[in-house]
Scaffold this active site. Sequence first.
Site, PDB file in Angstrom:
ATOM      1  CB  ALA A  63      -0.984  -0.026   1.167  1.00 43.62           C
ATOM      2  CG  ASP A 107      -3.420  -3.365   1.111  1.00 45.82           C
ATOM      3  OD1 ASP A 107      -2.962  -4.332   1.736  1.00 45.82           O
ATOM      4  OD2 ASP A 107      -2.894  -2.902   0.075  1.00 45.82           O
TER       5      ASP A 107
END
Length: 350
Positions: free
Chosen positions: A50, A237
């Site tokens: 991420a 994420d």
Amino acid sequence: MKVPVKTIEWLGDRVRLIDQTRLPKEESYLELKDHRAVAAAIRDMQVRGAPAIGVAAAYGIALGALEINTSSRDEFLSRLEKVIETIAATRPTARNLFMAAERMKKAASAPGSVTALKKRLMAEAISIHAAEEAATREISRLGASLINKGDTVLTHCNAGPLATAGYGTALGIIIEAHRQGKGIRVLVDETRPRLQGARLTTWELKAAGVPFRLITDSMAGHFMQRGEVNCVIVGADRIARNGDTANKIGTYTVAVLAYAHQIPFYVAAPFTTFDRNIATGAEIPSEERCAGEVTRIEGQAIAPEGIEVCNPAFDVTPHKYITAIITERGIIREPFGEGIGEVQKIKKSR
Ligand code: MRU
């Protein structure tokens, strides 16, 4: 603390990325000169994780701005909008990508000529990268305090320097605890289907000299049952306002197992991964990837041709299974809703 490899580097008119799809066999780098190439690298997971996706997205938008050949501010902004749309359409789950796109869009709204805006966008991308790097350094430092001497830590997927363009989140903590001489050991889930654990986490731990053993995903419960896991640390994420966390598929299974065995389950993430716009994990957009990731390993078929396959890239761990979320602004525990709000206020008042 020293960043082990420059996984993403801005070179003034192009961006250099380590190609994560070729590791561990080969340490090779891509030099990308336009935003479409950066979008493809994110989509194909040559850059992944991420925070790293967010940093690559920011540089991709800066490259897209440099590609626009006009002195008209209106035309520049309307073409920049298309660049941002292309980058934002690559992968849906990592909040960091959208956070970076929003910051770049805001930077472009400042007054000034096209030349001034291009400079500003480059500076903004560099500043997004620097902020992610600083956040991961702080997460590593804070999180290491949760690890006891001699612990065996289980981790899933890859949340190290490769995934963060910095020191790492979950893996940054593990590497820092090792550096502090805590004598820890790591169990690394291989993380099917893309094998980020087997390919990338082991590569990073080996380079850092941290003792580890690789296991298949299905072995985690066995080692917990035998009392051989002291805590679990994973990255994230996207984190909802109530603490529900999306992370690599399989994270939920590990969290439930840890809960059943009363083992602390920690999530480590910078604030760019938190999504204030969504209340619970049910609203987190999920990515479905292609069947070939499941039916093939390294190009070799492991299942009959033409079968039906499911391949969700992420799952959501409800906050009740999470012991604490480690951020650069502090360690948050239940009630997560309040804790997340509190640390957001700390930053605002700084
Ligand atoms: O599909 P990926 O490899 O981009 O997924 C990565 C993960 O799920 C990581 O655990 C997460 O991004 C945290 S990285 C610090």
